[in-house]
Design a protein around this motif. Structure first.
Motif, PDB file in Angstrom:
ATOM      1  N   ASP A   1       4.714  -6.816  -9.374  1.00  0.00           N
ATOM      2  CA  ASP A   1       5.363  -7.645  -8.357  1.00  0.00           C
ATOM      3  C   ASP A   1       4.322  -8.498  -7.639  1.00  0.00           C
ATOM      4  OD1 ASP A   1       6.488  -8.590  -5.889  1.00  0.00           O
ATOM      5  OD2 ASP A   1       8.047  -7.047  -6.039  1.00  0.00           O
ATOM      6  N   ALA A   2       4.394  -9.808  -7.843  1.00  0.00           N
ATOM      7  CA  ALA A   2       3.391 -10.724  -7.271  1.00  0.00           C
ATOM      8  C   ALA A   2       3.355 -10.648  -5.751  1.00  0.00           C
ATOM      9  CB  ALA A   2       3.664 -12.155  -7.736  1.00  0.00           C
ATOM     10  N   ALA A   3       4.509 -10.517  -5.103  1.00  0.00           N
ATOM     11  CA  ALA A   3       4.544 -10.456  -3.633  1.00  0.00           C
ATOM     12  C   ALA A   3       3.878  -9.178  -3.129  1.00  0.00           C
ATOM     13  CB  ALA A   3       5.983 -10.548  -3.129  1.00  0.00           C
ATOM     14  N   VAL A   4       4.118  -8.065  -3.795  1.00  0.00           N
ATOM     15  CA  VAL A   4       3.524  -6.791  -3.397  1.00  0.00           C
ATOM     16  C   VAL A   4       2.009  -6.826  -3.601  1.00  0.00           C
ATOM     17  CG1 VAL A   4       3.364  -4.339  -3.992  1.00  0.00           C
ATOM     18  CG2 VAL A   4       5.610  -5.429  -3.810  1.00  0.00           C
ATOM     19  N   MET A   5       1.598  -7.351  -4.727  1.00  0.00           N
ATOM     20  CA  MET A   5       0.190  -7.273  -5.104  1.00  0.00           C
ATOM     21  C   MET A   5      -0.660  -8.429  -4.568  1.00  0.00           C
ATOM     22  SD  MET A   5       0.087  -4.411  -6.621  1.00  0.00           S
ATOM     23  CE  MET A   5      -1.554  -4.462  -7.321  1.00  0.00           C
ATOM     24  N   ALA A   6      -0.052  -9.404  -3.899  1.00  0.00           N
ATOM     25  CA  ALA A   6      -0.787 -10.589  -3.430  1.00  0.00           C
ATOM     26  C   ALA A   6      -1.995 -10.232  -2.565  1.00  0.00           C
ATOM     27  CB  ALA A   6       0.148 -11.530  -2.676  1.00  0.00           C
TER      28      ALA A   6
ATOM     29  N   PHE B   1     -14.917   7.644   1.550  1.00  0.00           N
ATOM     30  CA  PHE B   1     -13.601   7.572   0.930  1.00  0.00           C
ATOM     31  C   PHE B   1     -12.782   6.531   1.665  1.00  0.00           C
ATOM     32  CE2 PHE B   1     -14.972  11.404  -0.991  1.00  0.00           C
ATOM     33  CZ  PHE B   1     -14.315  11.424  -2.210  1.00  0.00           C
ATOM     34  N   GLU B   2     -12.011   5.800   0.896  1.00  0.00           N
ATOM     35  CA  GLU B   2     -11.150   4.737   1.409  1.00  0.00           C
ATOM     36  C   GLU B   2      -9.703   5.186   1.283  1.00  0.00           C
ATOM     37  OE1 GLU B   2      -9.722   0.269  -0.001  1.00  0.00           O
ATOM     38  OE2 GLU B   2     -11.383   1.246  -1.039  1.00  0.00           O
ATOM     39  N   LEU B   3      -8.953   5.070   2.373  1.00  0.00           N
ATOM     40  CA  LEU B   3      -7.526   5.333   2.272  1.00  0.00           C
ATOM     41  C   LEU B   3      -6.836   4.033   1.888  1.00  0.00           C
ATOM     42  CD1 LEU B   3      -5.675   4.094   4.783  1.00  0.00           C
ATOM     43  CD2 LEU B   3      -6.543   6.032   5.991  1.00  0.00           C
ATOM     44  N   GLY B   4      -5.694   4.185   1.272  1.00  0.00           N
ATOM     45  CA  GLY B   4      -4.941   3.002   0.879  1.00  0.00           C
ATOM     46  C   GLY B   4      -3.488   3.338   0.658  1.00  0.00           C
ATOM     47  N   PHE B   5      -2.677   2.291   0.681  1.00  0.00           N
ATOM     48  CA  PHE B   5      -1.246   2.426   0.424  1.00  0.00           C
ATOM     49  C   PHE B   5      -0.733   1.088  -0.068  1.00  0.00           C
ATOM     50  CE2 PHE B   5      -2.277   2.129   4.947  1.00  0.00           C
ATOM     51  CZ  PHE B   5      -1.823   0.845   5.247  1.00  0.00           C
ATOM     52  N   VAL B   6       0.117   1.124  -1.080  1.00  0.00           N
ATOM     53  CA  VAL B   6       0.784  -0.067  -1.597  1.00  0.00           C
ATOM     54  C   VAL B   6       2.244   0.315  -1.792  1.00  0.00           C
ATOM     55  CG1 VAL B   6       0.890  -1.792  -3.435  1.00  0.00           C
ATOM     56  CG2 VAL B   6      -1.335  -0.847  -2.759  1.00  0.00           C
ATOM     57  N   LEU B   7       3.123  -0.410  -1.103  1.00  0.00           N
ATOM     58  CA  LEU B   7       4.543  -0.079  -1.104  1.00  0.00           C
ATOM     59  C   LEU B   7       5.376  -1.138  -1.805  1.00  0.00           C
ATOM     60  CD1 LEU B   7       4.888   0.997   2.631  1.00  0.00           C
ATOM     61  CD2 LEU B   7       4.528   2.475   0.650  1.00  0.00           C
ATOM     62  N   ARG B   8       6.396  -0.696  -2.506  1.00  0.00           N
ATOM     63  CA  ARG B   8       7.339  -1.640  -3.117  1.00  0.00           C
ATOM     64  C   ARG B   8       8.067  -2.393  -2.009  1.00  0.00           C
ATOM     65  NH1 ARG B   8      11.364   2.106  -6.451  1.00  0.00           N
ATOM     66  NH2 ARG B   8      12.656   0.262  -6.665  1.00  0.00           N
ATOM     67  N   ARG B   9       8.553  -3.585  -2.335  1.00  0.00           N
ATOM     68  CA  ARG B   9       9.167  -4.445  -1.313  1.00  0.00           C
ATOM     69  C   ARG B   9      10.324  -3.777  -0.578  1.00  0.00           C
ATOM     70  NH1 ARG B   9      10.081 -10.390  -3.574  1.00  0.00           N
ATOM     71  NH2 ARG B   9       9.556  -9.482  -5.577  1.00  0.00           N
ATOM     72  N   SER B  10      11.137  -2.994  -1.289  1.00  0.00           N
ATOM     73  CA  SER B  10      12.293  -2.363  -0.638  1.00  0.00           C
ATOM     74  C   SER B  10      11.863  -1.333   0.410  1.00  0.00           C
ATOM     75  CB  SER B  10      13.203  -1.705  -1.679  1.00  0.00           C
ATOM     76  OG  SER B  10      12.523  -0.656  -2.343  1.00  0.00           O
ATOM     77  N   ALA B  11      10.589  -0.947   0.425  1.00  0.00           N
ATOM     78  CA  ALA B  11      10.094   0.030   1.408  1.00  0.00           C
ATOM     79  C   ALA B  11       9.378  -0.632   2.577  1.00  0.00           C
ATOM     80  CB  ALA B  11       9.149   1.017   0.710  1.00  0.00           C
ATOM     81  N   TRP B  12       9.232  -1.949   2.535  1.00  0.00           N
ATOM     82  CA  TRP B  12       8.543  -2.654   3.615  1.00  0.00           C
ATOM     83  C   TRP B  12       9.353  -2.576   4.911  1.00  0.00           C
ATOM     84  CZ3 TRP B  12       6.778  -7.933   1.108  1.00  0.00           C
ATOM     85  CH2 TRP B  12       5.821  -7.670   0.124  1.00  0.00           C
ATOM     86  N   GLY B  13       8.646  -2.536   6.042  1.00  0.00           N
ATOM     87  CA  GLY B  13       9.289  -2.603   7.349  1.00  0.00           C
ATOM     88  C   GLY B  13       9.966  -1.320   7.790  1.00  0.00           C
ATOM     89  N   ARG B  14       9.682  -0.217   7.149  1.00  0.00           N
ATOM     90  CA  ARG B  14      10.340   1.053   7.483  1.00  0.00           C
ATOM     91  C   ARG B  14       9.388   2.064   8.121  1.00  0.00           C
ATOM     92  NH1 ARG B  14      13.696   2.169   2.054  1.00  0.00           N
ATOM     93  NH2 ARG B  14      14.673   3.768   3.304  1.00  0.00           N
ATOM     94  N   GLY B  15       8.142   1.649   8.372  1.00  0.00           N
ATOM     95  CA  GLY B  15       7.173   2.548   8.989  1.00  0.00           C
ATOM     96  C   GLY B  15       6.495   3.494   8.010  1.00  0.00           C
ATOM     97  N   TYR B  16       6.729   3.305   6.715  1.00  0.00           N
ATOM     98  CA  TYR B  16       6.149   4.201   5.717  1.00  0.00           C
ATOM     99  C   TYR B  16       4.628   4.075   5.649  1.00  0.00           C
ATOM    100  CZ  TYR B  16      10.746   5.383   3.713  1.00  0.00           C
ATOM    101  OH  TYR B  16      12.021   5.847   3.511  1.00  0.00           O
TER     102      TYR B  16
END
Length: 175
Positions: A33-38, A96-111
């Motif tokens: 997903d280009a928007a997610v991975m931008a 160590f680096e923390l990270g998170f990448v969420l699918r678009r349907s999960a955006w804006g939910r505080g995840y």
């Protein structure tokens, strides 16, 4: 492939090790997903073969300690992205680096905030790490806001050979 193991559990999310069925879902809804991975990782969507190489290199593969894992909703078991702690030498020391990448349907939910806090707790209180970093694209305002919200402080700018310009945020283990 091994049976997936829970790594971090928060009120609404589970970070667990990868299961075979997750690969296609991660590719379809996150990695391609280009928007997610931008503003994530290398700044653009991955092909399926690139996704497989990334997963093989970066996911925990059952150790349950360090590396990326699959992020799922507790209630539905739906895959909503990935997160985890990866080795990082951005500041010239082993961190160590923390990270998170969420699918678009999960955006804006505080995840992102929820799993970010979960990763800090896990890194400090389970792994005993003295410091945890996060690297964010200067364009990724949403992630930067999350990093500040979970108590990480701006440290410096770095130029990562693979990921480009990154803002480094850091948190130290509470005393």
């Amino acid at each position: 492939m091994h049976r997936s193991a829970e790594i971090i559990v928060t009120p609404r999310l589970i970070l667990r090790s990868l299961a075979s069925a997750d690969i296609q879902v991660l590719y379809d809804h996150v990695l391609s997903d280009a928007a997610v991975m931008a503003a994530a990782l290398f700044g653009g969507p991955m092909s399926f073969s690139q996704s497989i190489r990334f997963i093989d290199r970066s996911f925990d593969n059952g150790s349950g300690k360090r590396g990326l894992g699959v992020l799922v909703e507790r209630d539905t078991q739906q895959v909503v992205g990935f997160a985890g702690l990866l080795q990082c030498a951005a500041l010239g020391k082993p961190d160590f680096e923390l990270g998170f990448v969420l699918r678009r349907s999960a955006w804006g939910r505080g995840y992102a905030t929820e799993i970010g806090r979960g990763q800090l707790h896990y890194g400090f209180h389970v792994l005993g790490l003295p410091r945890i970093l996060a690297l964010a694209s200067p364009k990724n305002n949403a992630s930067i806001a999350v990093l500040k919200k979970i108590g990480m402080d701006f440290h410096s700018n770095v130029l990562d050979a693979q990921r480009g310009d990154r803002l480094v945020y850091a948190a130290r283990r509470p005393l």
